[in-house]
Design a protein around this motif. Structure first.
Motif, PDB file in Angstrom:
ATOM      1  N   LYS A  34      24.114 -21.007  27.481  1.00  9.02           N
ATOM      2  CA  LYS A  34      24.643 -19.661  27.700  1.00  9.02           C
ATOM      3  C   LYS A  34      24.884 -19.378  29.181  1.00  9.02           C
ATOM      4  CE  LYS A  34      23.661 -14.873  26.699  1.00  9.02           C
ATOM      5  NZ  LYS A  34      22.759 -13.893  26.178  1.00  9.02           N
ATOM      6  N   GLU A  55      30.896 -21.605  18.490  1.00 12.14           N
ATOM      7  CA  GLU A  55      30.141 -20.351  18.418  1.00 12.14           C
ATOM      8  C   GLU A  55      28.815 -20.483  17.684  1.00 12.14           C
ATOM      9  OE1 GLU A  55      30.960 -17.600  20.105  1.00 12.14           O
ATOM     10  OE2 GLU A  55      32.562 -18.857  20.906  1.00 12.14           O
ATOM     11  N   GLN A  56      28.406 -21.689  17.297  1.00 12.58           N
ATOM     12  CA  GLN A  56      27.172 -21.871  16.531  1.00 12.58           C
ATOM     13  C   GLN A  56      25.930 -21.275  17.198  1.00 12.58           C
ATOM     14  OE1 GLN A  56      26.504 -25.854  15.226  1.00 12.58           O
ATOM     15  NE2 GLN A  56      28.526 -26.064  14.331  1.00 12.58           N
ATOM     16  N   GLY A  58      25.666 -18.684  18.896  1.00 17.21           N
ATOM     17  CA  GLY A  58      25.846 -17.248  19.091  1.00 17.21           C
ATOM     18  C   GLY A  58      24.693 -16.369  18.649  1.00 17.21           C
ATOM     19  N   PRO A  59      24.215 -16.493  17.400  1.00 17.96           N
ATOM     20  CA  PRO A  59      23.130 -15.608  16.962  1.00 17.96           C
ATOM     21  C   PRO A  59      21.856 -15.750  17.801  1.00 17.96           C
ATOM     22  CG  PRO A  59      24.189 -16.614  15.079  1.00 17.96           C
ATOM     23  CD  PRO A  59      24.743 -17.281  16.306  1.00 17.96           C
ATOM     24  N   LEU A  60      21.483 -16.965  18.141  1.00 15.25           N
ATOM     25  CA  LEU A  60      20.287 -17.160  18.963  1.00 15.25           C
ATOM     26  C   LEU A  60      20.551 -16.727  20.395  1.00 15.25           C
ATOM     27  CD1 LEU A  60      17.377 -18.090  19.079  1.00 15.25           C
ATOM     28  CD2 LEU A  60      18.195 -20.416  19.446  1.00 15.25           C
ATOM     29  N   ALA A  62      22.336 -14.362  21.361  1.00 14.80           N
ATOM     30  CA  ALA A  62      22.320 -12.898  21.436  1.00 14.80           C
ATOM     31  C   ALA A  62      20.921 -12.366  21.738  1.00 14.80           C
ATOM     32  CB  ALA A  62      22.842 -12.309  20.123  1.00 14.80           C
ATOM     33  N   LEU A  63      19.880 -13.151  21.481  1.00 17.81           N
ATOM     34  CA  LEU A  63      18.509 -12.725  21.747  1.00 17.81           C
ATOM     35  C   LEU A  63      18.104 -12.917  23.204  1.00 17.81           C
ATOM     36  CD1 LEU A  63      16.763 -14.296  18.631  1.00 17.81           C
ATOM     37  CD2 LEU A  63      17.450 -11.915  18.954  1.00 17.81           C
TER      38      LEU A  63
END
Length: 96
Positions: A34, A55-56, A58-60, A62-63
């Motif tokens: 990131k 984009e895999q 992405g969810p992690l 975002a934290l």
């Protein structure tokens, strides 16, 4: 810069962990991906891996806050064998 001095007795009592756990390794890897300001040391790896993942993460990712302190999630998750176990430990951690 801080300097930590160990005596021979200190070193004899010191234990090193082989890993911070699967969740900690994953978290640190996503944090590295990131970071847009990677040093030259990691730039080639960053470009290569980021291009393959898309984009895999992405969810992690975002934290992970853009700046400021992080909670010590790795300590809360512990050295676990799976992400599921790490998330379970994290969710079970007491709220201060």
């Amino acid at each position: 810069m801080k300097r930590i001095l160990f005596t021979a007795e200190d070193l004899a009592r010191t234990r090193w962990a082989t890993t911070i756990g699967v969740a900690g390794e994953t978290f640190d890897s996503v944090k590295l991906l990131k970071d847009r300001d990677t040093s030259l040391t990691f730039r080639r790896l960053h470009v290569s891996v980021r291009g393959r993942l898309g984009e895999q993460p992405g969810p992690l990712a975002a934290l992970i806050p853009k700046r400021g302190p992080l909670i010590d999630a790795m300590s809360l998750m512990g050295d676990t064998a799976s992400i599921d176990e790490a998330v379970g430990n994290f969710m079970a951690a007491p709220v201060p």
